[in-house]
Design a protein around this motif. Structure first.
Motif, PDB file in Angstrom:
ATOM      1  N   PHE A   1       0.646  -0.903   0.100  1.00 28.10           N
ATOM      2  CA  PHE A   1       0.573  -0.197   0.059  1.00 28.10           C
ATOM      3  C   PHE A   1       1.223   1.094   0.140  1.00 28.10           C
ATOM      4  CE2 PHE A   1      -2.256   3.764   2.353  1.00 28.10           C
ATOM      5  CZ  PHE A   1      -3.075   3.612   2.019  1.00 28.10           C
ATOM      6  N   SER A   2       1.717   1.383   1.007  1.00 31.07           N
ATOM      7  CA  SER A   2       2.815   2.666   1.123  1.00 31.07           C
ATOM      8  C   SER A   2       3.777   2.739  -0.485  1.00 31.07           C
ATOM      9  CB  SER A   2       3.665   2.138   2.365  1.00 31.07           C
ATOM     10  OG  SER A   2       2.641   2.011   3.773  1.00 31.07           O
ATOM     11  N   TYR A   3       3.624   1.324  -1.294  1.00 35.95           N
ATOM     12  CA  TYR A   3       4.574   1.637  -1.649  1.00 35.95           C
ATOM     13  C   TYR A   3       4.087   3.013  -3.308  1.00 35.95           C
ATOM     14  CZ  TYR A   3       7.016  -0.073  -6.402  1.00 35.95           C
ATOM     15  OH  TYR A   3       7.703   0.131  -7.710  1.00 35.95           O
ATOM     16  N   ASN A   4       2.561   1.668  -3.455  1.00 37.47           N
ATOM     17  CA  ASN A   4       1.941   2.595  -4.634  1.00 37.47           C
ATOM     18  C   ASN A   4       0.955   3.498  -4.020  1.00 37.47           C
ATOM     19  OD1 ASN A   4       1.910  -0.124  -6.390  1.00 37.47           O
ATOM     20  ND2 ASN A   4       0.997  -1.303  -4.525  1.00 37.47           N
ATOM     21  N   ARG A   5       1.296   4.089  -3.488  1.00 36.20           N
ATOM     22  CA  ARG A   5       1.197   5.311  -2.674  1.00 36.20           C
ATOM     23  C   ARG A   5       1.788   6.112  -2.837  1.00 36.20           C
ATOM     24  NH1 ARG A   5       0.585   8.373   2.164  1.00 36.20           N
ATOM     25  NH2 ARG A   5      -1.233   9.802   2.234  1.00 36.20           N
ATOM     26  N   GLY A   6       2.391   6.091  -2.729  1.00 36.61           N
ATOM     27  CA  GLY A   6       4.466   6.598  -3.174  1.00 36.61           C
ATOM     28  C   GLY A   6       4.007   7.028  -4.682  1.00 36.61           C
ATOM     29  N   ASN A   7       3.499   6.105  -5.049  1.00 37.68           N
ATOM     30  CA  ASN A   7       4.366   6.756  -6.771  1.00 37.68           C
ATOM     31  C   ASN A   7       3.219   6.887  -7.711  1.00 37.68           C
ATOM     32  OD1 ASN A   7       6.238   4.300  -7.047  1.00 37.68           O
ATOM     33  ND2 ASN A   7       5.097   2.564  -7.650  1.00 37.68           N
ATOM     34  N   TYR A   8       1.951   7.231  -6.507  1.00 36.69           N
ATOM     35  CA  TYR A   8       0.458   7.833  -6.908  1.00 36.69           C
ATOM     36  C   TYR A   8       1.121   9.194  -6.916  1.00 36.69           C
ATOM     37  CZ  TYR A   8      -3.784   9.758  -7.480  1.00 36.69           C
ATOM     38  OH  TYR A   8      -4.928  10.682  -7.461  1.00 36.69           O
ATOM     39  N   MET A   9       1.874   9.047  -5.667  1.00 35.09           N
ATOM     40  CA  MET A   9       2.006  11.188  -4.748  1.00 35.09           C
ATOM     41  C   MET A   9       2.931  11.729  -6.424  1.00 35.09           C
ATOM     42  SD  MET A   9       1.720  10.740  -1.259  1.00 35.09           S
ATOM     43  CE  MET A   9       2.957  11.595  -0.510  1.00 35.09           C
ATOM     44  N   PHE A  10       4.358  10.539  -6.477  1.00 29.05           N
ATOM     45  CA  PHE A  10       5.657  11.051  -6.988  1.00 29.05           C
ATOM     46  C   PHE A  10       4.865  11.498  -8.610  1.00 29.05           C
ATOM     47  CE2 PHE A  10       8.461   9.900 -10.253  1.00 29.05           C
ATOM     48  CZ  PHE A  10       9.366  10.865  -9.413  1.00 29.05           C
ATOM     49  N   ASP A  11       3.934  10.287  -9.006  1.00 29.00           N
ATOM     50  CA  ASP A  11       3.289  10.666 -10.557  1.00 29.00           C
ATOM     51  C   ASP A  11       1.991  11.548 -10.032  1.00 29.00           C
ATOM     52  OD1 ASP A  11       4.259   8.248 -11.397  1.00 29.00           O
ATOM     53  OD2 ASP A  11       3.045   7.259 -11.501  1.00 29.00           O
ATOM     54  N   GLN A  12       1.545  12.104  -9.244  1.00 32.57           N
ATOM     55  CA  GLN A  12       0.634  13.224  -9.376  1.00 32.57           C
ATOM     56  C   GLN A  12       1.637  14.370  -9.312  1.00 32.57           C
ATOM     57  OE1 GLN A  12      -2.149  13.313 -10.783  1.00 32.57           O
ATOM     58  NE2 GLN A  12      -1.860  11.068 -10.003  1.00 32.57           N
ATOM     59  N   LYS A  13       2.587  14.841  -8.840  1.00 24.59           N
ATOM     60  CA  LYS A  13       3.409  15.852  -8.966  1.00 24.59           C
ATOM     61  C   LYS A  13       3.973  15.807  -9.479  1.00 24.59           C
ATOM     62  CE  LYS A  13       7.854  17.895  -6.234  1.00 24.59           C
ATOM     63  NZ  LYS A  13       9.078  16.970  -5.356  1.00 24.59           N
ATOM     64  N   ASN A  14       4.459  15.315 -10.705  1.00 22.14           N
ATOM     65  CA  ASN A  14       4.935  15.131 -11.599  1.00 22.14           C
ATOM     66  C   ASN A  14       4.367  15.972 -12.451  1.00 22.14           C
ATOM     67  OD1 ASN A  14       7.534  14.601 -11.653  1.00 22.14           O
ATOM     68  ND2 ASN A  14       7.742  12.646 -11.360  1.00 22.14           N
ATOM     69  N   HIS A  15       2.747  15.756 -12.812  1.00 19.21           N
ATOM     70  CA  HIS A  15       1.735  15.657 -13.415  1.00 19.21           C
ATOM     71  C   HIS A  15       1.335  17.542 -13.365  1.00 19.21           C
ATOM     72  CE1 HIS A  15      -2.464  16.286 -14.739  1.00 19.21           C
ATOM     73  NE2 HIS A  15      -2.102  15.615 -15.501  1.00 19.21           N
TER      74      HIS A  15
END
Length: 321
Positions: A20-34
């Motif tokens: 959960f933490s790993y995929n949530r971190g990916n999501y946060m990183f992607d949204q910041k890049n977006h």
């Protein structure tokens, strides 16, 4: 037995929290890049608009500067012609030349007056109309691309929106595919650019992209703001950038005045060279009686007329064309 079950539950819970933490971190990183991509694109659009404004100012300066040159030369020529025209004859201390010769000279002075005055009016109109069009373009057409509230809302994301993701994305095991090829799945992502096979095999493409990325692509690819093309007249739409096409359409309102100002000043100088030639003939033959001096003055006048005709009228008159 109970200890083993508790250990298994703890292990499963730890693995689940880790995933959960790993995929949530990916999501946060992607949204910041977006959002960073959105602001970077907006900054480039603002810089591009600044270049468009410079284009319009420079295109207008071509016409305005040229008309200012015509205007100044015509005003100076009218001043000189007034000094020549006021005496009403050639020579003040000797008998005047024949009336037919003075008539030719002053007829050309009058023609030069007329075309210089026409040049003043045409140049003034073309210059002011070009300035007005540039002001219209800069204030009504080429404006900064200010994002709307809807665009900003689509660019940002709440962290709670991660809860909307499917469970297979929330607990996806690292290095596994996001989704496979199925009847309800959409593919073809990140395949719109030409890259080599080795690089493509190392990237997420096709069906193997996160669910939130697929949603952003479907939203971002929709036109979210009225484009500048919707303001274009039908006759101005083409392959060039929009501001060039719109400016070309506006040029139809003053380019004839620009062209005829050039023609008017050409005709004015042709009349002026004729006038100088006739006045030199009258002066050299009637007052100084110098035939050779008359010839060496008249010959450059004829050469000057031919040069003006070659440069302004005769197509491909010189190899420099």
């Amino acid at each position: 037995m109970e200890v083993g079950a508790a250990a298994a539950a703890a292990t499963a819970g730890g693995v689940g929290m880790g995933l959960f933490s790993y995929n949530r971190g990916n999501y946060m990183f992607d949204q910041k890049n977006h959002y960073t991509r959105f602001t970077a694109g907006l900054n480039m659009a603002i810089a591009q608009t600044g270049i468009y404004k410079q284009d319009i100012a420079q295109l207008t300066a071509l016409t305005v500067t040229r008309q200012d040159c015509y205007h100044g030369i015509a005003a100076m020529g009218l001043t000189i012609l007034t000094a020549i025209y006021c005496p009403g004859r050639v020579g003040l201390h000797t008998p005047p030349p024949p009336s037919w010769l003075m008539g030719l000279g002053f007829l050309n002075i009058a023609g030069c007056y007329m075309f210089l005055g026409l040049t003043l009016w045409l140049a003034m109109h073309a210059s002011m109309r070009a300035d007005t069009a540039a002001t219209h373009m800069l204030t009504r057409f080429v404006r900064l691309p200010i994002p709307s509230q809807g665009m900003l809302d689509k660019a940002r994301k709440f962290l709670s929106s991660y809860e909307e993701q499917p469970l297979k994305e929330v607990f996806r095991i690292p290095f596994t595919r996001h989704q496979g090829k199925a009847r309800n799945n959409r593919g073809g992502y990140n395949e719109d650019v030409d890259i080599d096979d080795a690089a493509q095999s190392r990237s997420r493409h096709g069906y193997d992209v996160p669910a939130w990325y697929r949603k952003e692509k479907s939203v971002d690819n929709v036109n979210t703001i009225e484009s500048i093309g919707t303001m274009m007249p039908l006759d101005a739409r083409g392959t060039a950038p929009e501001h060039f096409e719109a400016y070309r359409e506006l040029q139809m309102e003053w380019f004839p005045y620009d062209v005829y100002a050039r023609l008017s000043i050409f005709l004015a100088f042709m009349h002026l060279t004729h006038c100088w030639a006739y006045m030199q003939i009258g002066h050299q033959l009637q007052e100084t009686r110098a035939l050779f001096a008359c010839a060496i003055v008249i010959l450059p006048m004829f050469v000057l007329q031919q040069v003006i005709l070659t440069l302004d009228i005769i197509p491909k008159g010189l190899p420099i064309h």
